[in-house]
Design a protein around this motif. Structure first.
Motif, PDB file in Angstrom:
ATOM      1  N   THR A 164       0.837  -1.208   0.000  1.00 52.81           N
ATOM      2  CA  THR A 164       0.000   0.000   0.000  1.00 52.81           C
ATOM      3  C   THR A 164       0.869   1.253   0.000  1.00 52.81           C
ATOM      4  OG1 THR A 164      -1.740  -1.171   1.216  1.00 52.81           O
ATOM      5  CG2 THR A 164      -1.833   1.227   1.226  1.00 52.81           C
ATOM      6  N   ALA A 165       1.897   1.254   0.859  1.00 53.26           N
ATOM      7  CA  ALA A 165       2.810   2.400   0.893  1.00 53.26           C
ATOM      8  C   ALA A 165       3.533   2.555  -0.446  1.00 53.26           C
ATOM      9  CB  ALA A 165       3.829   2.218   2.023  1.00 53.26           C
ATOM     10  N   HIS A 166       3.829   1.420  -1.092  1.00 50.29           N
ATOM     11  CA  HIS A 166       4.484   1.454  -2.399  1.00 50.29           C
ATOM     12  C   HIS A 166       3.597   2.119  -3.445  1.00 50.29           C
ATOM     13  CE1 HIS A 166       7.123  -0.913  -5.501  1.00 50.29           C
ATOM     14  NE2 HIS A 166       7.174   0.394  -5.648  1.00 50.29           N
ATOM     15  N   ARG A 167       2.298   1.833  -3.395  1.00 50.99           N
ATOM     16  CA  ARG A 167       1.383   2.464  -4.352  1.00 50.99           C
ATOM     17  C   ARG A 167       1.325   3.973  -4.134  1.00 50.99           C
ATOM     18  NH1 ARG A 167      -1.560  -1.358  -7.110  1.00 50.99           N
ATOM     19  NH2 ARG A 167      -1.545   0.258  -8.712  1.00 50.99           N
ATOM     20  N   LEU A 168       1.306   4.388  -2.870  1.00 50.69           N
ATOM     21  CA  LEU A 168       1.342   5.827  -2.580  1.00 50.69           C
ATOM     22  C   LEU A 168       2.658   6.436  -3.046  1.00 50.69           C
ATOM     23  CD1 LEU A 168      -0.280   6.484   0.926  1.00 50.69           C
ATOM     24  CD2 LEU A 168      -0.751   7.707  -1.195  1.00 50.69           C
ATOM     25  N   GLU A 169       3.746   5.713  -2.816  1.00 49.38           N
ATOM     26  CA  GLU A 169       5.067   6.183  -3.255  1.00 49.38           C
ATOM     27  C   GLU A 169       5.074   6.395  -4.775  1.00 49.38           C
ATOM     28  OE1 GLU A 169       9.710   4.747  -2.724  1.00 49.38           O
ATOM     29  OE2 GLU A 169       8.145   3.252  -3.093  1.00 49.38           O
ATOM     30  N   ASP A 170       4.491   5.450  -5.517  1.00 52.63           N
ATOM     31  CA  ASP A 170       4.421   5.585  -6.979  1.00 52.63           C
ATOM     32  C   ASP A 170       3.634   6.828  -7.379  1.00 52.63           C
ATOM     33  OD1 ASP A 170       5.862   3.271  -7.337  1.00 52.63           O
ATOM     34  OD2 ASP A 170       4.102   1.988  -7.644  1.00 52.63           O
ATOM     35  N   ALA A 171       2.547   7.091  -6.642  1.00 57.64           N
ATOM     36  CA  ALA A 171       1.725   8.261  -6.953  1.00 57.64           C
ATOM     37  C   ALA A 171       2.499   9.550  -6.689  1.00 57.64           C
ATOM     38  CB  ALA A 171       0.438   8.226  -6.117  1.00 57.64           C
ATOM     39  N   PHE A 172       3.199   9.604  -5.557  1.00 63.43           N
ATOM     40  CA  PHE A 172       3.979  10.800  -5.242  1.00 63.43           C
ATOM     41  C   PHE A 172       5.138  10.982  -6.228  1.00 63.43           C
ATOM     42  CE2 PHE A 172       2.457  10.183  -0.661  1.00 63.43           C
ATOM     43  CZ  PHE A 172       1.483  11.161  -0.798  1.00 63.43           C
ATOM     44  N   LYS A 173       5.653   9.878  -6.752  1.00 65.84           N
ATOM     45  CA  LYS A 173       6.754   9.953  -7.720  1.00 65.84           C
ATOM     46  C   LYS A 173       6.304  10.656  -8.995  1.00 65.84           C
ATOM     47  CE  LYS A 173      10.294   7.126 -10.001  1.00 65.84           C
ATOM     48  NZ  LYS A 173      10.134   7.737 -11.333  1.00 65.84           N
ATOM     49  N   ILE A 174       5.065  10.350  -9.434  1.00 65.51           N
ATOM     50  CA  ILE A 174       4.546  11.034 -10.622  1.00 65.51           C
ATOM     51  C   ILE A 174       4.444  12.537 -10.361  1.00 65.51           C
ATOM     52  CG2 ILE A 174       2.602  11.235 -12.218  1.00 65.51           C
ATOM     53  CD1 ILE A 174       1.942   8.308 -11.646  1.00 65.51           C
ATOM     54  N   LEU A 175       3.944  12.906  -9.165  1.00 67.44           N
ATOM     55  CA  LEU A 175       3.825  14.323  -8.819  1.00 67.44           C
ATOM     56  C   LEU A 175       5.200  14.982  -8.748  1.00 67.44           C
ATOM     57  CD1 LEU A 175       1.088  14.415  -6.009  1.00 67.44           C
ATOM     58  CD2 LEU A 175       0.813  14.756  -8.460  1.00 67.44           C
ATOM     59  N   ARG A 176       6.180  14.226  -8.275  1.00 65.47           N
ATOM     60  CA  ARG A 176       7.533  14.767  -8.146  1.00 65.47           C
ATOM     61  C   ARG A 176       8.170  14.996  -9.520  1.00 65.47           C
ATOM     62  NH1 ARG A 176      12.149  10.943  -5.759  1.00 65.47           N
ATOM     63  NH2 ARG A 176      11.830  10.097  -7.858  1.00 65.47           N
ATOM     64  N   ASP A 177       7.936  14.058 -10.431  1.00 68.11           N
ATOM     65  CA  ASP A 177       8.573  14.136 -11.749  1.00 68.11           C
ATOM     66  C   ASP A 177       7.816  15.020 -12.725  1.00 68.11           C
ATOM     67  OD1 ASP A 177      10.398  12.379 -10.705  1.00 68.11           O
ATOM     68  OD2 ASP A 177       9.522  10.592 -11.658  1.00 68.11           O
ATOM     69  N   ASP A 178       6.486  15.128 -12.529  1.00 65.95           N
ATOM     70  CA  ASP A 178       5.654  15.918 -13.451  1.00 65.95           C
ATOM     71  C   ASP A 178       4.703  16.804 -12.662  1.00 65.95           C
ATOM     72  OD1 ASP A 178       6.298  14.681 -16.178  1.00 65.95           O
ATOM     73  OD2 ASP A 178       5.769  12.915 -14.991  1.00 65.95           O
ATOM     74  N   PRO A 179       5.151  18.004 -12.271  1.00 62.37           N
ATOM     75  CA  PRO A 179       4.272  18.918 -11.518  1.00 62.37           C
ATOM     76  C   PRO A 179       2.963  19.157 -12.280  1.00 62.37           C
ATOM     77  CG  PRO A 179       6.520  19.736 -11.552  1.00 62.37           C
ATOM     78  CD  PRO A 179       6.475  18.572 -12.501  1.00 62.37           C
ATOM     79  N   ILE A 180       1.854  19.053 -11.568  1.00 70.29           N
ATOM     80  CA  ILE A 180       0.552  19.176 -12.217  1.00 70.29           C
ATOM     81  C   ILE A 180      -0.333  20.150 -11.456  1.00 70.29           C
ATOM     82  CG2 ILE A 180       0.629  16.819 -13.132  1.00 70.29           C
ATOM     83  CD1 ILE A 180      -1.230  16.007 -10.840  1.00 70.29           C
ATOM     84  N   GLN A 181      -1.462  20.465 -12.070  1.00 68.36           N
ATOM     85  CA  GLN A 181      -2.470  21.289 -11.423  1.00 68.36           C
ATOM     86  C   GLN A 181      -3.443  20.356 -10.704  1.00 68.36           C
ATOM     87  OE1 GLN A 181      -2.426  24.739 -11.601  1.00 68.36           O
ATOM     88  NE2 GLN A 181      -4.068  24.781 -10.083  1.00 68.36           N
ATOM     89  N   THR A 182      -3.484  20.422  -9.391  1.00 66.35           N
ATOM     90  CA  THR A 182      -4.340  19.500  -8.638  1.00 66.35           C
ATOM     91  C   THR A 182      -5.797  19.947  -8.695  1.00 66.35           C
ATOM     92  OG1 THR A 182      -4.069  20.699  -6.543  1.00 66.35           O
ATOM     93  CG2 THR A 182      -2.444  18.990  -7.064  1.00 66.35           C
ATOM     94  N   ASP A 183      -6.687  19.025  -8.353  1.00 66.44           N
ATOM     95  CA  ASP A 183      -8.105  19.362  -8.238  1.00 66.44           C
ATOM     96  C   ASP A 183      -8.697  18.589  -7.062  1.00 66.44           C
ATOM     97  OD1 ASP A 183      -8.497  16.757  -9.105  1.00 66.44           O
ATOM     98  OD2 ASP A 183      -9.039  17.321 -11.151  1.00 66.44           O
ATOM     99  N   GLN A 184      -9.971  18.850  -6.772  1.00 71.77           N
ATOM    100  CA  GLN A 184     -10.612  18.241  -5.610  1.00 71.77           C
ATOM    101  C   GLN A 184     -10.707  16.722  -5.729  1.00 71.77           C
ATOM    102  OE1 GLN A 184     -11.531  19.926  -2.752  1.00 71.77           O
ATOM    103  NE2 GLN A 184     -11.660  17.825  -2.012  1.00 71.77           N
ATOM    104  N   THR A 185     -10.916  16.230  -6.945  1.00 76.94           N
ATOM    105  CA  THR A 185     -11.008  14.781  -7.147  1.00 76.94           C
ATOM    106  C   THR A 185      -9.691  14.107  -6.794  1.00 76.94           C
ATOM    107  OG1 THR A 185     -12.677  15.013  -8.886  1.00 76.94           O
ATOM    108  CG2 THR A 185     -11.425  12.957  -8.840  1.00 76.94           C
TER     109      THR A 185
END
Length: 306
Positions: free
Chosen positions: A66-87
């Motif tokens: 589970t922590a690994h899946r979160l880590e993968d998600a944060f890695k995408i945010l780290r490598d590709d800054p995006i515009q977040t939304d409520q969803t």
């Protein structure tokens, strides 16, 4: 390894994991700012990575995965800054809740069995797939559409308030983000007044929910006590308001009630001290807070209770 040593190591892991969980929760609640700050997003990535590593070492596979899946998600945010939304924030918070649930089960009297962990992971897998797909679509510049399953669950959830449930959650999280920004500042009388005003805003979100009103009243009272540090207040207030907001979302307002800890913060005349269950850490905390005479009296009181 004997049982005593094993229990001690697991205890250390749980205490450390809780600190990392707090980092992750605060980051998600302030996600729009975190994605624009390299150090903040790295901190989230490291927190998930640390939980993953510690859990893998102790063979807590469901927690590690589970922590690994979160880590993968944060890695995408780290490598590709995006515009977040409520969803996206809601998807992240759901993922956080899954990891928190696993850790709380591990700490419980029955522990976390491999079968139980695998069952939770199997149920949670579609959510993590949706989270990662949603982030990737945002990173690729697409306009993602929430899954039909998630949308139908949110739409079908009954609400006990006049405000639609998804709007309630959105408002709660927006206000919590404002609160978190102030908690990061110095604890001045002006800041405490701002936090109390924010509590008033929270109270207006569900004016007919008695449990919600009581919890917000306790939070406001706790914040008003100048003897309570922000470091003590922030994790308690933020977590309880968030959980109460989740109850409103699914129409369970009747289940909302302030914890004993929050009530103590609200109505205690003395400053509160959070002490670890680990004896060595507790001793270190006590030695920093009390002088020798006070410690001697404390020891005498503890001996008198046996």
């Amino acid at each position: 390894m004997d049982n005593g040593n094993n229990e001690r190591i697991v205890g250390y892991f749980i205490e450390e994991a809780k600190e990392h969980l707090e980092t992750i929760e605060k980051g998600i609640l302030d996600l729009s700012s975190a994605v624009n700050d390299e150090e903040s997003i790295n901190e989230l990535f490291r927190a998930a990575h640390s939980i993953k590593g510690g859990a893998a070492m102790l063979n807590f596979n469901s927690i590690s995965k589970t922590a690994h899946r979160l880590e993968d998600a944060f890695k995408i945010l780290r490598d590709d800054p995006i515009q977040t939304d409520q969803t996206l924030e809601s998807l992240f918070l759901k993922a956080y809740d899954i990891l928190q649930d696993l850790l709380e089960r591990l700490q419980g009297p029955l522990g976390l069995s491999d079968d139980e962990g695998e069952q939770i992971m199997e149920t949670a897998e579609p959510h993590f797939v949706e989270l990662l797909n949603y982030i990737q679509q945002l990173a690729d510049g697409e306009i993602p559409v929430p899954s039909v399953t998630s949308a139908s669950v949110r739409a079908s959830s009954p609400s006990l308030t006049a405000i639609p449930s998804d709007e309630v959650v959105s408002q709660v999280r927006q206000v919590l983000q404002q609160m978190l920004v102030i908690f990061k500042q110095d604890a001045t009388p002006s800041n405490r007044q701002q936090l109390q005003t924010i509590c008033d805003k929270l109270g207006q979100i569900a004016p007919t929910e008695n449990g919600w009103q009581n919890l917000i009243k306790c939070a406001k009272q706790a914040i008003a006590n100048p003897k309570h540090s922000y470091r003590l207040l922030a994790p308690v207030v933020i977590k309880e308001v968030k959980l109460a907001g989740d109850c409103l979302e699914v129409g369970k307002g009747s289940e909302i009630a302030p914890s004993q800890g929050l009530e103590q913060l609200a109505y205690s005349k003395l400053p509160q001290v959070l002490i670890s269950v680990d004896p060595s850490i507790a001793a270190e905390t006590i030695s920093k807070i009390f002088n020798r005479e006070q410690i001697s009296k404390l020891v005498n009181l503890l001996q008198a209770t046996h």
